[in-house]
Design a protein around this motif. Structure first.
Motif, PDB file in Angstrom:
ATOM      1  N   ASP A 187       0.826  -1.273  -0.018  1.00  0.00           N
ATOM      2  CA  ASP A 187      -0.259  -0.290   0.561  1.00  0.00           C
ATOM      3  C   ASP A 187       1.209   1.850   0.042  1.00  0.00           C
ATOM      4  N   SER A 224      -1.034   1.561 -10.030  1.00  0.00           N
ATOM      5  CA  SER A 224      -1.887   2.863  -9.915  1.00  0.00           C
ATOM      6  C   SER A 224      -2.777   1.937  -8.075  1.00  0.00           C
ATOM      7  N   SER A 225      -1.929   1.417  -7.573  1.00  0.00           N
ATOM      8  CA  SER A 225      -3.296   0.926  -6.043  1.00  0.00           C
ATOM      9  C   SER A 225      -2.493   0.158  -5.362  1.00  0.00           C
ATOM     10  N   SER A 226      -1.138   0.432  -6.242  1.00  0.00           N
ATOM     11  CA  SER A 226       0.400  -0.592  -4.840  1.00  0.00           C
ATOM     12  C   SER A 226       1.707  -0.195  -5.463  1.00  0.00           C
ATOM     13  N   PRO A 263      -2.290  -4.674  -1.197  1.00  0.00           N
ATOM     14  CA  PRO A 263      -3.763  -4.053  -1.656  1.00  0.00           C
ATOM     15  C   PRO A 263      -4.211  -4.780  -3.269  1.00  0.00           C
ATOM     16  N   PRO A 265      -7.536  -4.121  -6.508  1.00  0.00           N
ATOM     17  CA  PRO A 265      -8.229  -3.358  -7.156  1.00  0.00           C
ATOM     18  C   PRO A 265      -9.624  -3.413  -5.882  1.00  0.00           C
TER      19      PRO A 265
END
Length: 273
Positions: A187, A224-226, A263, A265
């Motif tokens: 994260d 995008s998320s990690s 993390p 999605p």
């Protein structure tokens, strides 16, 4: 009916009979000696081939058979010549038959030639996992015509040697060591250095991981998320899969214990009235 004077006939034809008898005896002696020599030479070729580590046993037997048949054919031709048979026409017929057989068996002969190259240069061996002709599997057997593979789910795949040698060969057991490539996403709110330290600790704790080359653990990508961290330890080739699976499980457990989240999605649904 006139009586035949067999003694006179025998005396008259004795020189011819003696000449043919000597020729037959000579041809018989040449045939016996030639066949023994061909067998001895074939055995010698096979023994010499077995002594060389770079020559497969199947290839040694093939070369021995070639020597035996070549010497046998030469012996038969020599015996026929001693017996008075013209060998020129016989050799011509044999050559024409060989050409006809060769043209009709182009594919098979191509596979044999490719099999000889595989056994000589050894791009892969029995027991190794390879990818060849678009198929991956463990090599179970290599003969003069084909390479037999077993896929990971134990399906037999037979690859003609001509296709195997003409394409790209990927040998996963070609070198004694391999690198494991792992990616762990953390994260954005977690500390990168802390996560790297946790991953390095798990890698160092596994005795199968080699100290040289030194394992690499670095931040590789901002997704995008990690935050993606790569880990690249080196192991001996036989330890590759077990070590890969163990590191994946142990790193996940260590990150959880350290309070570092991995993390995934999320999907947010927005409803408008």
């Amino acid at each position: 009916m006139n009586n035949i004077d067999w003694q006179a006939q025998f005396t008259e034809h004795w020189p011819v009979l003696a000449a043919y008898g000597l020729k037959a005896l000579g041809a018989f002696i040449v045939l016996i000696v030639g066949l023994r020599i061909s067998g001895a030479m074939a055995s010698m070729v096979r023994r010499q081939a077995i002594k060389r580590p770079n020559i497969d046993e199947t290839l040694g037997s093939f070369f021995a058979s070639l020597v035996r048949w070549f010497l046998t054919a030469a012996t038969i031709i020599a015996a026929l010549q001693l017996f008075g048979v013209e060998a020129t026409s016989f050799v011509a017929i044999l050559g024409a038959m060989t050409l006809a057989i060769g043209l009709s068996l182009q594919g098979a002969l191509g596979n044999i030639a490719s099999g000889i190259m595989i056994m000589l240069f050894r791009p892969y061996g029995v027991g190794q996992f390879i990818e060849v002709a678009g198929v991956g599997g463990t090599v179970k057997d290599i003969n003069l015509f084909q390479t037999i593979l077993a896929t990971p789910d134990n399906v037999q795949v037979i690859v003609p040697n001509s296709q195997a040698i003409d394409g790209v060969i990927k040998n996963y057991a070609g070198y004694p060591t391999r690198r494991i490539d792992l990616v762990f996403g953390i994260d954005y709110g977690d500390g990168m250095e802390h996560a790297i330290g946790v991953i390095e600790g798990v890698i160092k704790a596994d005795k199968r991981v080699l100290a040289d080359p030194q394992p690499v653990v670095r931040v590789d990508n901002l997704g995008s998320s990690s935050v993606d961290i790569i880990a690249r330890p080196w192991v001996n080739t036989p330890d590759y899969w077990e070590t890969r699976w163990a590191l994946t499980q142990n790193v996940k457990a260590a990150l959880d214990a350290a309070g570092i989240s991995i993390p995934y999605p999320h999907q947010v649904n927005v409803n408008r009235d």
